[in-house]
Each structure stands twice: as structure tokens, then as C-alpha cells.
Design an enzyme around this catalytic site. Sequence first.
Site, PDB file in Angstrom:
ATOM      1  N   ASP A 153       0.845  -1.191   0.000  1.00 36.92           N
ATOM      2  CA  ASP A 153       0.000   0.000   0.000  1.00 36.92           C
ATOM      3  C   ASP A 153       0.878   1.238   0.000  1.00 36.92           C
ATOM      4  OD1 ASP A 153      -2.258  -1.524   0.165  1.00 36.92           O
ATOM      5  OD2 ASP A 153      -2.897  -0.792   2.138  1.00 36.92           O
ATOM      6  N   GLY A 189      -0.303  -3.641   3.952  1.00 37.44           N
ATOM      7  CA  GLY A 189      -0.918  -2.318   3.968  1.00 37.44           C
ATOM      8  C   GLY A 189      -0.176  -1.417   4.923  1.00 37.44           C
ATOM      9  N   LYS A 246      -7.953   0.798  -5.301  1.00 34.88           N
ATOM     10  CA  LYS A 246      -9.163   0.262  -4.666  1.00 34.88           C
ATOM     11  C   LYS A 246     -10.400   1.050  -5.071  1.00 34.88           C
ATOM     12  CE  LYS A 246      -6.833  -1.120  -0.344  1.00 34.88           C
ATOM     13  NZ  LYS A 246      -6.914  -2.576  -0.367  1.00 34.88           N
ATOM     14  N   GLY A 263      -3.279  -7.451   8.050  1.00 36.83           N
ATOM     15  CA  GLY A 263      -2.656  -7.633   9.354  1.00 36.83           C
ATOM     16  C   GLY A 263      -1.205  -8.077   9.302  1.00 36.83           C
ATOM     17  N   GLY A 285      -5.448  -2.884   8.699  1.00 37.27           N
ATOM     18  CA  GLY A 285      -5.047  -1.754   9.532  1.00 37.27           C
ATOM     19  C   GLY A 285      -4.837  -2.089  10.988  1.00 37.27           C
ATOM     20  N   ARG A 294      -7.007 -20.460   6.928  1.00 36.90           N
ATOM     21  CA  ARG A 294      -7.273 -21.828   7.396  1.00 36.90           C
ATOM     22  C   ARG A 294      -8.699 -22.252   7.058  1.00 36.90           C
ATOM     23  NH1 ARG A 294      -3.532 -24.562  10.420  1.00 36.90           N
ATOM     24  NH2 ARG A 294      -1.978 -23.335  11.537  1.00 36.90           N
TER      25      ARG A 294
END
Lengths: 200, 293
Positions: B23, B234, B80, B213, B152, B164
Site C-alpha cells: 500500500d 498495507g 481500490k 494484518g 489496519g 485456514r
Amino acid sequence: MPHPEAYNDLTIGIMAMQGSFAKHAYSLGNLGIKSRVIRSAEDLAQVDAVILPGGESTTMTLLLENEGLWEPLNEALKTLPVFGTCAGAILLGRQIDDPRVHCFEKIDVETVRNAYGRQVESFTTALVMPRVLDHDFHAIFIRAPKFENIGPGVSTLAVYGAEQVMLKQGNVLIASFHPELTDDSGIHKYFIDEIVLKSR
Amino acid sequence: MSKDLFEVKTGLAEMLKGGVIMDVTNPKEAEIAEKAGAVAVMALERIPADIRKDGGIARASDPKMIKEIQKRVSIPVMAKCRIGHFAEAQILESLKVDYIDESEVLTPADEANHIWKHDFKTPFVCGATNLAEALRRIGEGAALIRTKGEPGTGNIVEAVRHMRTINTEIAILATLRDDELMAAAKEMGAPFHLVNQVAETGKLPVPNFSAGGIATPADASLMMQLGAETIFVGSGIFKSQNPDAMAKAIVQAATFYDNPDKLAEISEGLGSAMKGLDMSEITPEERMQDRGW
């Protein structure tokens, strides 16, 4: 389909800093040919030929240099046959229009990055290549480069319109498209039969 | 979508494999990302951590900023648009961005429908938290799926959960008999032909990346060992103490994701990663991963 016995002894190294390396392994696997990924200088010692895959040539340049793999690969390419697709082809050329990317200068051609335009200009087409295949090849061009100022020692294996899109010089083969993205392993077979096995 | 167009769209995703997509909010950051070895950049006005902090409506970026970034770097530039906001997507296509992310990070524009992505020549990436959601997006024309994670936060827990979940659900589908697949498709709320295809091949019909994350080289390695083919980062880079070093390290980690000795070396002395948020600090209304249907 039976595989030629000579295939059993071969291991092809696929440079795996980033990009379509797994797809190349799949194409070779279709032919019954073993491959291994190259992520260190030691990996290079055990291969009969090298493939430089598609991907981003800036990223590949940085990782090869930062990992100390540029020089060992350059040394290995003095003798080993090599096949480069798209970004891999760019790295094998003599010169590139972008200072962020470096070249091994293995084939006498200048390359221009993203020469057809951005992703919306990416396309597929059927290529006729009588010196390589007895059928048309479904070629996928992704943000593809163009080859320019092609030297006299280079032979053209495929053209698309006015562009020469697959070239060979000695034991170096380059394509501006992505044979590894199709199920047709014909171009990989050509590389093995006509370049790798004949250079042994 | 014609087979040829699908090949061209997923083909670019294939070229990004084993890489990191970062990002960036301006040309300078884009250049840092490219110099660190990013395979692509995602141009957006604010990184997710700041969107979360600032509140308000998050929309597609100013075309001027996207064009400046396209001029500055040679790698693919993604951008985006809001979920369901096909007009924003049309504008991004007109700008010739290389990939459009119909993203839960921005404020959704439609609470029932996503964009009909088959109408576009530009490929789309969409987030997913489970297999059914991934297959609905692919049915609408997405050429690339990424885990949503919780954007974020610098907290990997949700991305792990989503990866998973998708893996497990694929494994279960692959064990079903042919005469059980229609009921499975009905239960999942996913297109039958794609359920069938996943049951047969044991994998998603498009590449599967991870986002949401990732804040350290070890996070990148974890997601790739769980099956992600490429990593989106990001806030994790430009919210860390030393963005330059963190960006380079995460790029290396994507290549050497299965080599712990190398990862130990890569992780050394990077300064602090982004501070991050525990999931308990986020209210249900603030969860971005629940956007999208």
C-alpha cells in the site's frame, strides 16, 4: 506418452526469487522432466540448464543482487543453456531501457519493458512457429516487453505482427510471452530437445 | 468471461507470485516500495490504519495521485474501489490501473451487490473470509482472491483464520461425492459450477493471496506456509519504525518463506513493527472484514 530416456538424467534449475517459477516446473513435469528451484548459489551446482521465469524484472534484479546470487548465476550462464520468459527474457538481453533492471547480456537484443502498454493491453494470440512446433501455440502476453535492435547472430523463432517474440542465440532461448501459463509444453520440449540435450 | 480474457487476468496474478504488494499513498512511498523490491503497489489515499483512525467515508483515490504513481514506478499499479461502486471501477479502468481491488477497506457503496466484474477488461482482486465468499466473488469475475484479515490492525490473527477456513473448506469439498455437491452449493450459497470445480481440483480456480494484518517478515512467512502465494502489506510498512528496512525484509521473507535460518537473518534489527490492535479493541461496527456479502 513415453518420455525419451535422456530426460531421466536431467534436472532443470528454475530461478525462484519471484514470479511464475511453479508454472515452469509444471510445464517440465508434463514432459517428465525434473526441476528444482534456485534460491542460492549452491542450488546452481546441481542443474543442467536454467529457466528465468516471468515476474517483475525490478524485483528479480534486486533480490538476485542482494542475495549475492547475481555473480554465481552469471558465471553459471557462461556454460549452462538458459530459457527466459518475459521478465526472464529481459534479464538475458544485452540492454534494457530501464536503469532499475540489470542484464546478463546473454543474447544480442535490446528489450523495452511493458512495450505493449499496461495490463488492459495484455492479450492472447495463436503463434505459428514452424521451426519449433507442428501446431499453432496459444501465446499469452502479459504487460509484455518488445525485442529491438536484434543482432545478426540471433535467430527468430516466432513473430507477432511486426514484432519478433521468440528468439534464440547459441544455447539461449527467450520469449516475450508466457509458455508456462498454458498446458502445452511444446516450447519447453523444444528447449530441452534442441538446446539442452544438444549442448551436452 | 472468455477463456482468453480470464487467462490474461489471472496471468498477471501468476507473475506476482512469491512477491509483496505494498500500500502506498504518494509517489515517494511508491518509489520506496519499488526500490525495496515490491512486485506491485496499491495506490490509496490513506492506509487502512489511518482510515480506521480518521473515520468518515473512505472512497476511491484521486486520479491525479494514481497517475503520478503510475508515472513514477514501472511495476504494476493497483487501486481500490468501494464494494459495489462500479462507477469508481470504471474510472479506475479508464486510468488503466493494472488491477482493481473491490475492497472492504473503503466504505461499501452497495449492501447487497458486488460489482459484475466480467464487464471489465481490468482484472479484479477481492477479499474473502471463507470459501463460499471467495467463490461468489470468482463467479462475479474476480481473477484473484485474497484473505481479508482485519485491515489496519497489524494483527495477523484474522488473516490466519480466513486462510485456514478456506483451506479446510476446500479439503472438505474434495471428499464429497458428486451427488452431494449440489446440496453443498446450496448450503454454501456459492455457484454450483465453481463448487464442482473446487471439489474436482482441490484448489481455488484463481490464485490465492493474503492481506490484512501482515506486519513482520515472520507474518509473511506464516501466511505463505499456510498457502498464500503472495502477500499484500498495507499499514505494516509505513506504520513501522523503519519503513525502508521493513519493506526490504518482507520482500525477502516472501522469497525465503520456508527457510527459518534466512528468516532469522532477515528479521534482525528492523526496529519496531507497527503497534497494532488487538481484536478486542475493535467494536463489531469497526470490523472491515464483515463488509462484503
